[in-house]
Design a protein around this motif. Structure first.
Motif, PDB file in Angstrom:
ATOM      1  N   ILE A  32       0.882  -1.166   0.000  1.00  0.00           N
ATOM      2  CA  ILE A  32       0.000   0.000   0.000  1.00  0.00           C
ATOM      3  C   ILE A  32       0.915   1.209   0.000  1.00  0.00           C
ATOM      4  O   ILE A  32       1.846   1.283   0.805  1.00  0.00           O
ATOM      5  N   ALA A  33       0.669   2.180  -0.900  1.00  0.00           N
ATOM      6  CA  ALA A  33       1.491   3.384  -0.974  1.00  0.00           C
ATOM      7  C   ALA A  33       0.741   4.555  -0.352  1.00  0.00           C
ATOM      8  O   ALA A  33      -0.429   4.776  -0.656  1.00  0.00           O
ATOM      9  N   ILE A  34       1.437   5.277   0.525  1.00  0.00           N
ATOM     10  CA  ILE A  34       0.848   6.420   1.221  1.00  0.00           C
ATOM     11  C   ILE A  34       1.772   7.615   1.050  1.00  0.00           C
ATOM     12  O   ILE A  34       2.981   7.512   1.283  1.00  0.00           O
ATOM     13  N   ILE A  35       1.211   8.752   0.648  1.00  0.00           N
ATOM     14  CA  ILE A  35       1.967  10.002   0.576  1.00  0.00           C
ATOM     15  C   ILE A  35       1.623  10.815   1.816  1.00  0.00           C
ATOM     16  O   ILE A  35       0.454  11.104   2.069  1.00  0.00           O
ATOM     17  N   ALA A  36       2.638  11.166   2.577  1.00  0.00           N
ATOM     18  CA  ALA A  36       2.447  11.898   3.829  1.00  0.00           C
ATOM     19  C   ALA A  36       2.640  13.397   3.614  1.00  0.00           C
ATOM     20  O   ALA A  36       3.525  13.807   2.865  1.00  0.00           O
ATOM     21  N   SER A  37       1.842  14.195   4.308  1.00  0.00           N
ATOM     22  CA  SER A  37       2.047  15.645   4.244  1.00  0.00           C
ATOM     23  C   SER A  37       3.216  16.053   5.134  1.00  0.00           C
ATOM     24  O   SER A  37       3.911  17.020   4.852  1.00  0.00           O
ATOM     25  N   ASP A  38       3.435  15.311   6.215  1.00  0.00           N
ATOM     26  CA  ASP A  38       4.559  15.542   7.120  1.00  0.00           C
ATOM     27  C   ASP A  38       5.250  14.187   7.295  1.00  0.00           C
ATOM     28  O   ASP A  38       4.839  13.359   8.114  1.00  0.00           O
ATOM     29  N   TYR A  39       6.281  13.969   6.504  1.00  0.00           N
ATOM     30  CA  TYR A  39       6.937  12.665   6.430  1.00  0.00           C
ATOM     31  C   TYR A  39       7.427  12.180   7.793  1.00  0.00           C
ATOM     32  O   TYR A  39       7.187  11.032   8.173  1.00  0.00           O
ATOM     33  N   GLU A  40       8.109  13.027   8.542  1.00  0.00           N
ATOM     34  CA  GLU A  40       8.655  12.597   9.838  1.00  0.00           C
ATOM     35  C   GLU A  40       7.542  12.229  10.810  1.00  0.00           C
ATOM     36  O   GLU A  40       7.664  11.259  11.553  1.00  0.00           O
ATOM     37  N   ARG A  41       6.463  12.992  10.813  1.00  0.00           N
ATOM     38  CA  ARG A  41       5.339  12.697  11.717  1.00  0.00           C
ATOM     39  C   ARG A  41       4.698  11.358  11.338  1.00  0.00           C
ATOM     40  O   ARG A  41       4.407  10.526  12.202  1.00  0.00           O
ATOM     41  N   SER A  42       4.504  11.125  10.043  1.00  0.00           N
ATOM     42  CA  SER A  42       3.909   9.859   9.600  1.00  0.00           C
ATOM     43  C   SER A  42       4.862   8.693   9.813  1.00  0.00           C
ATOM     44  O   SER A  42       4.438   7.595  10.189  1.00  0.00           O
ATOM     45  N   LYS A  43       6.152   8.916   9.601  1.00  0.00           N
ATOM     46  CA  LYS A  43       7.152   7.869   9.855  1.00  0.00           C
ATOM     47  C   LYS A  43       7.086   7.445  11.315  1.00  0.00           C
ATOM     48  O   LYS A  43       7.067   6.251  11.627  1.00  0.00           O
ATOM     49  N   GLU A  44       7.020   8.411  12.227  1.00  0.00           N
ATOM     50  CA  GLU A  44       6.921   8.097  13.645  1.00  0.00           C
ATOM     51  C   GLU A  44       5.620   7.353  13.959  1.00  0.00           C
ATOM     52  O   GLU A  44       5.618   6.375  14.707  1.00  0.00           O
ATOM     53  N   PHE A  45       4.511   7.782  13.367  1.00  0.00           N
ATOM     54  CA  PHE A  45       3.217   7.145  13.599  1.00  0.00           C
ATOM     55  C   PHE A  45       3.246   5.676  13.176  1.00  0.00           C
ATOM     56  O   PHE A  45       2.870   4.781  13.939  1.00  0.00           O
ATOM     57  N   TYR A  46       3.700   5.406  11.957  1.00  0.00           N
ATOM     58  CA  TYR A  46       3.672   4.031  11.456  1.00  0.00           C
ATOM     59  C   TYR A  46       4.713   3.129  12.127  1.00  0.00           C
ATOM     60  O   TYR A  46       4.470   1.932  12.286  1.00  0.00           O
ATOM     61  N   THR A  47       5.836   3.689  12.568  1.00  0.00           N
ATOM     62  CA  THR A  47       6.860   2.864  13.202  1.00  0.00           C
ATOM     63  C   THR A  47       6.707   2.822  14.724  1.00  0.00           C
ATOM     64  O   THR A  47       6.697   1.747  15.311  1.00  0.00           O
ATOM     65  N   GLN A  48       6.590   3.964  15.363  1.00  0.00           N
ATOM     66  CA  GLN A  48       6.562   4.017  16.822  1.00  0.00           C
ATOM     67  C   GLN A  48       5.192   3.714  17.418  1.00  0.00           C
ATOM     68  O   GLN A  48       5.105   3.146  18.497  1.00  0.00           O
ATOM     69  N   VAL A  49       4.121   4.113  16.725  1.00  0.00           N
ATOM     70  CA  VAL A  49       2.771   3.870  17.251  1.00  0.00           C
ATOM     71  C   VAL A  49       2.232   2.525  16.771  1.00  0.00           C
ATOM     72  O   VAL A  49       1.819   1.692  17.563  1.00  0.00           O
ATOM     73  N   LEU A  50       2.245   2.309  15.449  1.00  0.00           N
ATOM     74  CA  LEU A  50       1.675   1.062  14.919  1.00  0.00           C
ATOM     75  C   LEU A  50       2.666  -0.095  14.899  1.00  0.00           C
ATOM     76  O   LEU A  50       2.259  -1.241  14.720  1.00  0.00           O
ATOM     77  N   GLY A  51       3.938   0.160  15.064  1.00  0.00           N
ATOM     78  CA  GLY A  51       4.917  -0.917  15.200  1.00  0.00           C
ATOM     79  C   GLY A  51       5.458  -1.488  13.906  1.00  0.00           C
ATOM     80  O   GLY A  51       6.030  -2.582  13.909  1.00  0.00           O
ATOM     81  N   PHE A  52       5.327  -0.775  12.799  1.00  0.00           N
ATOM     82  CA  PHE A  52       5.917  -1.256  11.549  1.00  0.00           C
ATOM     83  C   PHE A  52       7.435  -1.213  11.645  1.00  0.00           C
ATOM     84  O   PHE A  52       8.006  -0.343  12.296  1.00  0.00           O
ATOM     85  N   GLU A  53       8.076  -2.176  10.994  1.00  0.00           N
ATOM     86  CA  GLU A  53       9.534  -2.260  10.961  1.00  0.00           C
ATOM     87  C   GLU A  53      10.023  -1.576   9.692  1.00  0.00           C
ATOM     88  O   GLU A  53       9.432  -1.763   8.629  1.00  0.00           O
ATOM     89  N   ILE A  54      11.117  -0.813   9.808  1.00  0.00           N
ATOM     90  CA  ILE A  54      11.705  -0.180   8.627  1.00  0.00           C
ATOM     91  C   ILE A  54      12.549  -1.213   7.901  1.00  0.00           C
ATOM     92  O   ILE A  54      13.481  -1.778   8.463  1.00  0.00           O
ATOM     93  N   MET A  55      12.208  -1.461   6.649  1.00  0.00           N
ATOM     94  CA  MET A  55      12.986  -2.370   5.813  1.00  0.00           C
ATOM     95  C   MET A  55      14.087  -1.597   5.085  1.00  0.00           C
ATOM     96  O   MET A  55      15.202  -2.082   4.941  1.00  0.00           O
ATOM     97  N   GLN A  56      13.710  -0.397   4.603  1.00  0.00           N
ATOM     98  CA  GLN A  56      14.636   0.403   3.825  1.00  0.00           C
ATOM     99  C   GLN A  56      14.090   1.821   3.719  1.00  0.00           C
ATOM    100  O   GLN A  56      12.890   2.014   3.592  1.00  0.00           O
ATOM    101  N   GLU A  57      14.985   2.788   3.763  1.00  0.00           N
ATOM    102  CA  GLU A  57      14.607   4.189   3.565  1.00  0.00           C
ATOM    103  C   GLU A  57      15.551   4.780   2.526  1.00  0.00           C
ATOM    104  O   GLU A  57      16.761   4.668   2.657  1.00  0.00           O
ATOM    105  N   ILE A  58      14.963   5.382   1.500  1.00  0.00           N
ATOM    106  CA  ILE A  58      15.746   5.922   0.391  1.00  0.00           C
ATOM    107  C   ILE A  58      15.355   7.374   0.172  1.00  0.00           C
ATOM    108  O   ILE A  58      14.163   7.699   0.148  1.00  0.00           O
TER     109      ILE A  58
END
Length: 128
Positions: free
Chosen positions: A9-35
């Protein structure tokens, strides 16, 4: 055509850092790769749950807002399975995320509810 599974699923964030924190720190997604893609001034973050690649989170300069919800044309929501919905809702509350009242699916008898990501994208959690 024979589709064998959901790839991502592809999601475009208006505030990338805030969404990155939400999906990783709140929902617990693991970072596979960041480019970082300099030619597009855009980040692409690949996220997984239990080792399964599920979400691409993007940043783009000044992305347009999506039409209002809940019933605008397009992606309606994303949904994740949980074992215990009460526990999940209580956890979200500790992160200051308000979920809608828990409902019962009239066809399956299973419990579910919705909350929003940082860009007001509807996210469902479904027990079972």
């Amino acid at each position: 055509m024979k589709i064998k599974s959901l790839h991502h699923i592809a999601i475009i964030a208006s505030d990338y850092e805030r969404s990155k924190e939400f999906y990783t720190q709140v929902l617990g997604f693991e970072i596979m790769q960041e480019i970082y893609r300099a030619e597009r001034d855009s980040y692409k973050l690949d996220l997984a749950i239990n080792g399964q690649y599920l979400i691409e989170l993007f940043s783009f300069p000044n992305p347009p807002a999506r039409p209002s919800r809940p019933e605008a044309t397009g992606l309606r929501h994303i949904a994740f399975a949980v074992d215990d919905i009460q526990e999940a809702v209580a956890y979200l509350a500790t992160k200051h995320i308000v979920a809608e009242p828990i409902r019962i699916d009239e066809f399956t008898g299973k419990k579910f509810t919705f909350f929003s990501d940082p860009d007001d994208l509807p996210v469902e959690i479904y027990e079972g």
